[in-house]
Write a protein that holds these residues in place. Structure first.
Motif, PDB file in Angstrom:
ATOM      1  N   THR A  42      34.681  33.669  43.616  1.00  9.14           N
ATOM      2  CA  THR A  42      34.081  34.947  43.239  1.00  9.14           C
ATOM      3  C   THR A  42      33.269  35.522  44.393  1.00  9.14           C
ATOM      4  OG1 THR A  42      33.967  34.251  40.939  1.00  9.14           O
ATOM      5  CG2 THR A  42      32.567  36.092  41.585  1.00  9.14           C
ATOM      6  N   LYS A  43      32.436  34.695  44.992  1.00 12.62           N
ATOM      7  CA  LYS A  43      31.605  35.137  46.117  1.00 12.62           C
ATOM      8  C   LYS A  43      32.482  35.504  47.319  1.00 12.62           C
ATOM      9  CE  LYS A  43      27.528  35.730  47.901  1.00 12.62           C
ATOM     10  NZ  LYS A  43      26.639  36.778  47.454  1.00 12.62           N
ATOM     11  N   SER A  44      33.525  34.748  47.555  1.00 15.75           N
ATOM     12  CA  SER A  44      34.431  35.021  48.660  1.00 15.75           C
ATOM     13  C   SER A  44      35.122  36.373  48.500  1.00 15.75           C
ATOM     14  CB  SER A  44      35.480  33.910  48.761  1.00 15.75           C
ATOM     15  OG  SER A  44      36.380  34.164  49.805  1.00 15.75           O
ATOM     16  N   LYS A  45      35.528  36.672  47.264  1.00 12.01           N
ATOM     17  CA  LYS A  45      36.172  37.964  47.003  1.00 12.01           C
ATOM     18  C   LYS A  45      35.202  39.123  47.201  1.00 12.01           C
ATOM     19  CE  LYS A  45      39.553  36.067  43.800  1.00 12.01           C
ATOM     20  NZ  LYS A  45      39.973  35.967  42.403  1.00 12.01           N
ATOM     21  N   GLU A  46      33.936  38.932  46.792  1.00  5.39           N
ATOM     22  CA  GLU A  46      32.924  39.982  46.974  1.00  5.39           C
ATOM     23  C   GLU A  46      32.700  40.275  48.458  1.00  5.39           C
ATOM     24  OE1 GLU A  46      29.361  38.663  45.064  1.00  5.39           O
ATOM     25  OE2 GLU A  46      30.238  38.752  43.060  1.00  5.39           O
TER      26      GLU A  46
END
Length: 65
Positions: A42-46
């Motif tokens: 999730t953080k990587s996609k953000e």
């Protein structure tokens, strides 16, 4: 948010080391690692969206190698 991810990472690291020693099964290790993998992805996609890049996703299989 980072504090929660750090705690998940510590739990995932512990599960990986227990799996490598043969104290827990692969399924048990995956159950412990899955929350960290989801938070990481999730953080990587953000971050990737913010900078117009492609996200580098977390793989449980490669993490257990």
């Amino acid at each position: 948010m980072m504090k929660g991810i750090e705690e998940l990472k510590m739990r995932a690291d512990q599960a990986r080391s227990l799996y490598r020693c043969g104290h827990i099964t692969r399924r048990e290790a995956e159950e412990d690692i899955r929350p960290y993998a989801e938070a990481f992805n999730t953080k990587s996609k953000e971050i990737a969206k913010k900078y117009g890049q492609q996200a580098r996703l977390f793989s449980i299989t490669s993490y257990l190698r």
